[in-house]
Motif scaffolding. Structure first.
Motif, PDB file in Angstrom:
ATOM      1  N   VAL A  81     120.087 -28.936  26.293  1.00 38.51           N
ATOM      2  CA  VAL A  81     121.436 -29.746  26.525  1.00 38.51           C
ATOM      3  C   VAL A  81     121.542 -29.358  28.627  1.00 38.51           C
ATOM      4  O   VAL A  81     122.008 -29.846  29.227  1.00 38.51           O
ATOM      5  N   ASP A  82     120.955 -28.085  28.209  1.00 40.63           N
ATOM      6  CA  ASP A  82     120.881 -27.565  30.256  1.00 40.63           C
ATOM      7  C   ASP A  82     120.159 -28.906  31.360  1.00 40.63           C
ATOM      8  O   ASP A  82     120.755 -28.189  32.390  1.00 40.63           O
ATOM      9  N   ALA A  83     118.909 -29.165  30.502  1.00 40.95           N
ATOM     10  CA  ALA A  83     118.468 -29.868  31.294  1.00 40.95           C
ATOM     11  C   ALA A  83     119.463 -31.129  31.864  1.00 40.95           C
ATOM     12  O   ALA A  83     118.654 -31.639  32.354  1.00 40.95           O
ATOM     13  N   LEU A  84     120.598 -31.768  30.939  1.00 36.15           N
ATOM     14  CA  LEU A  84     120.610 -33.137  31.253  1.00 36.15           C
ATOM     15  C   LEU A  84     121.365 -32.968  32.725  1.00 36.15           C
ATOM     16  O   LEU A  84     122.155 -32.274  33.167  1.00 36.15           O
ATOM     17  N   PRO A  85     121.301 -34.228  32.876  1.00 36.44           N
ATOM     18  CA  PRO A  85     121.505 -34.557  34.417  1.00 36.44           C
ATOM     19  C   PRO A  85     122.853 -35.028  34.868  1.00 36.44           C
ATOM     20  O   PRO A  85     124.335 -35.522  33.850  1.00 36.44           O
ATOM     21  N   VAL A  86     123.299 -34.403  35.246  1.00 37.44           N
ATOM     22  CA  VAL A  86     125.172 -33.868  35.424  1.00 37.44           C
ATOM     23  C   VAL A  86     125.040 -34.140  37.664  1.00 37.44           C
ATOM     24  O   VAL A  86     124.489 -34.007  38.485  1.00 37.44           O
ATOM     25  N   SER A  87     125.963 -35.547  38.050  1.00 33.56           N
ATOM     26  CA  SER A  87     126.824 -35.607  39.067  1.00 33.56           C
ATOM     27  C   SER A  87     127.310 -34.718  39.507  1.00 33.56           C
ATOM     28  O   SER A  87     128.180 -34.037  38.756  1.00 33.56           O
ATOM     29  N   LEU A  88     126.901 -34.983  40.783  1.00 30.97           N
ATOM     30  CA  LEU A  88     128.537 -33.596  41.038  1.00 30.97           C
ATOM     31  C   LEU A  88     129.361 -34.043  41.221  1.00 30.97           C
ATOM     32  O   LEU A  88     130.901 -33.393  40.713  1.00 30.97           O
ATOM     33  N   ALA A  89     130.392 -35.681  40.648  1.00 35.59           N
ATOM     34  CA  ALA A  89     131.440 -36.525  40.852  1.00 35.59           C
ATOM     35  C   ALA A  89     131.486 -35.674  39.456  1.00 35.59           C
ATOM     36  O   ALA A  89     133.792 -35.092  38.948  1.00 35.59           O
ATOM     37  N   LEU A  90     130.727 -35.554  39.022  1.00 39.66           N
ATOM     38  CA  LEU A  90     131.339 -34.809  37.593  1.00 39.66           C
ATOM     39  C   LEU A  90     132.032 -33.958  36.857  1.00 39.66           C
ATOM     40  O   LEU A  90     133.082 -33.130  36.449  1.00 39.66           O
ATOM     41  N   CYS A  91     131.410 -32.758  38.051  1.00 42.25           N
ATOM     42  CA  CYS A  91     131.080 -31.344  37.725  1.00 42.25           C
ATOM     43  C   CYS A  91     132.518 -31.067  38.742  1.00 42.25           C
ATOM     44  O   CYS A  91     133.258 -30.342  38.668  1.00 42.25           O
ATOM     45  N   GLU A  92     133.058 -31.862  39.800  1.00 45.20           N
ATOM     46  CA  GLU A  92     134.142 -31.761  40.748  1.00 45.20           C
ATOM     47  C   GLU A  92     135.090 -31.992  39.457  1.00 45.20           C
ATOM     48  O   GLU A  92     136.753 -31.281  39.408  1.00 45.20           O
ATOM     49  N   ALA A  93     135.477 -32.822  38.654  1.00 41.14           N
ATOM     50  CA  ALA A  93     136.485 -33.141  38.003  1.00 41.14           C
ATOM     51  C   ALA A  93     136.402 -32.701  36.394  1.00 41.14           C
ATOM     52  O   ALA A  93     137.828 -32.778  36.133  1.00 41.14           O
ATOM     53  N   PHE A  94     135.124 -32.405  36.154  1.00 40.04           N
ATOM     54  CA  PHE A  94     135.768 -31.217  34.982  1.00 40.04           C
ATOM     55  C   PHE A  94     135.054 -30.173  35.348  1.00 40.04           C
ATOM     56  O   PHE A  94     133.566 -29.738  35.126  1.00 40.04           O
ATOM     57  N   SER A  95     136.283 -29.028  35.436  1.00 41.39           N
ATOM     58  CA  SER A  95     135.025 -28.211  35.523  1.00 41.39           C
ATOM     59  C   SER A  95     134.912 -27.305  34.155  1.00 41.39           C
ATOM     60  O   SER A  95     134.113 -26.541  34.309  1.00 41.39           O
ATOM     61  N   ASP A  96     135.398 -27.813  33.385  1.00 42.59           N
ATOM     62  CA  ASP A  96     135.563 -27.044  32.271  1.00 42.59           C
ATOM     63  C   ASP A  96     133.302 -27.687  31.320  1.00 42.59           C
ATOM     64  O   ASP A  96     133.299 -28.339  30.644  1.00 42.59           O
ATOM     65  N   ALA A  97     132.512 -26.404  31.458  1.00 43.29           N
ATOM     66  CA  ALA A  97     131.143 -27.345  31.223  1.00 43.29           C
ATOM     67  C   ALA A  97     131.584 -27.747  29.346  1.00 43.29           C
ATOM     68  O   ALA A  97     130.547 -28.572  29.704  1.00 43.29           O
ATOM     69  N   SER A  98     131.707 -27.068  28.630  1.00 39.53           N
ATOM     70  CA  SER A  98     131.761 -27.519  27.680  1.00 39.53           C
ATOM     71  C   SER A  98     132.378 -28.957  27.621  1.00 39.53           C
ATOM     72  O   SER A  98     131.924 -29.568  26.679  1.00 39.53           O
ATOM     73  N   ALA A  99     133.268 -29.296  27.971  1.00 41.37           N
ATOM     74  CA  ALA A  99     134.307 -30.778  27.979  1.00 41.37           C
ATOM     75  C   ALA A  99     132.947 -32.137  29.087  1.00 41.37           C
ATOM     76  O   ALA A  99     132.972 -32.688  28.574  1.00 41.37           O
ATOM     77  N   ARG A 100     132.618 -31.450  29.389  1.00 48.46           N
ATOM     78  CA  ARG A 100     131.500 -32.098  30.844  1.00 48.46           C
ATOM     79  C   ARG A 100     130.205 -32.285  29.494  1.00 48.46           C
ATOM     80  O   ARG A 100     129.857 -33.352  29.706  1.00 48.46           O
ATOM     81  N   ARG A 101     129.629 -30.762  28.974  1.00 42.04           N
ATOM     82  CA  ARG A 101     128.524 -31.889  27.908  1.00 42.04           C
ATOM     83  C   ARG A 101     128.937 -32.501  27.253  1.00 42.04           C
ATOM     84  O   ARG A 101     127.894 -33.649  27.001  1.00 42.04           O
ATOM     85  N   LEU A 102     130.566 -32.970  26.527  1.00 40.99           N
ATOM     86  CA  LEU A 102     130.544 -33.710  24.640  1.00 40.99           C
ATOM     87  C   LEU A 102     130.820 -35.154  26.633  1.00 40.99           C
ATOM     88  O   LEU A 102     130.203 -35.991  25.473  1.00 40.99           O
TER      89      LEU A 102
END
Ligand code: ADP
Ligand code: MG
Length: 328
Positions: A235-256
């Motif tokens: 799961v830590d390898a799943l590609p994530v955008s900077l925009a998503l990281c900025e909008a959702f600081s909570d890692a588990s919400a982002r992962r979901l």
């Protein structure tokens, strides 16, 4: 705008193609497919309030109605050729459809269609709650379809682009944030870019392929079921955008959002380990970012683990289901 002037508007802006013998204007369209090609068909419907929030600009609805279908062609490794458009439009009290809505819708649709040299060859127009149903036709060389069923044990699992952005925009909107203020995420929700050139490039390389529309877990699950195999996903390898990281600081919400959010219109595919270099080169040439996220294993089912190799619990909801009791 009358039904006739609406159809005429679409007819005038349709792209000419040598394989389109008859386009808009007769009782049905006539195509002359190139020799040696298979015809590939898909249909997808967008309904207001279900597939796009009320208030989505007409140009985005036109774009997205075609984009979700081109994404299905991309997942098969097919080259887009033509489309049919069934539009259901609410009129005003007199039954007239606002011309500016139709022009904006056609503008969004045509912008994407011309990028892919796709001809609009027909459709249907009805009055009712806003919905757009597009049927696409594409070609691929006989015998070369990329299906869901070819994943092999020990194959890598790959994902294009980034996951969770569109679902992030939708989640923000549902929590009361105006669509206008969802930043770069909104573009991913409104105007997804189908991975057509990536699909073409993957035809000789991938063993199985699907586009991610309902959610990564749900759609990868379809590949596993069709191929009769299981997968281990980091799961830590799943590609994530900077925009998503900025909008959702909570890692588990982002992962979901990444795992089961949906509306990504990225490709998830499997390929032999020996093709790693070729895949990186082919997708770089197609200007498509790609990330290796796991591997195919014997058996059935999907296990998730983190960067330290520890097992991660799967979310209860793996993706969107129109008929599930627990809809998002
Ligand atoms: P029919 O009643 O024979 O189905 P229509 O009046 O529905 O004829 O359609 C006339 C022509 O316009 C057909 O070629 C049809 O494919 C095309 N057409 C109708 N609606 C649309 C649309 N929304 N987009 C593109 N073409 C359309
Ligand atoms: Mg008709």
């Amino acid at each position: 705008m009358t039904e006739f002037s609406l159809i005429d508007h679409f007819r005038r802006s349709a792209m000419p193609r040598p394989d389109v013998v008859l386009g808009i204007g007769d009782d049905a369209a006539v195509l002359d497919p190139p020799p040696g090609q298979w015809l590939v068909l898909a249909v997808d419907t967008l309904v207001e309030g279900v597939h796009f929030p009320k208030g989505t600009p007409a140009s985005a609805i036109g774009w997205k109605a075609l984009a979700v279908n081109l994404s299905d062609l991309a997942a098969m490794g097919a080259e887009p050729a033509a489309a049919l458009l069934a539009l259901t439009l609410p009129g005003d009290d007199a039954g007239f459809v606002p011309a500016d809505f139709v022009e904006a819708f056609a503008g969004g649709f045509n912008a994407l269609a011309s990028t892919h040299r796709l001809a609009l060859i027909g459709g249907d127009t009805t009055g009712g709650p806003l919905a757009a149903s597009v049927t696409v036709l594409g070609y691929l060389p006989k015998g070369q379809a990329l299906t869901r069923a070819g994943a092999q044990v020990d194959d890598d699992v790959w994902v294009t682009g980034t996951l969770g952005d569109a679902a992030g925009a939708l989640a923000l909107w549902k929590s009361g944030v105006a669509l206008l203020h969802t930043g770069g995420l909104r573009e991913r929700l409104d105007c997804p870019a189908p991975r057509v050139s990536a699909g073409l490039a993957l035809r000789p390389l991938a063993t199985a392929c699907i586009d991610i529309s309902d959610g990564f877990l749900a759609d990868l699950g379809h590949v596993l079921a069709a191929s009769g195999v299981g997968a281990r996903i980091e799961v830590d390898a799943l590609p994530v955008s900077l925009a998503l990281c900025e909008a959702f600081s909570d890692a588990s919400a982002r992962r979901l959002l990444q795992l089961s959010g949906g509306d990504d219109y990225e490709l998830c595919f499997t390929a032999p380990v020996t093709q790693r270099e070729a895949i990186l080169a082919a997708l770089a040439a197609a200007s498509t970012p790609v990330t290796r996220v796991g591997c195919i294993i014997r058996g059935t089912g999907l296990t998730l683990f983190d960067a330290d190799g520890r097992a991660v619990t799967q979310p209860a909801r793996r993706g969107y289901d129109h008929f599930a009791e627990d809809k998002r």
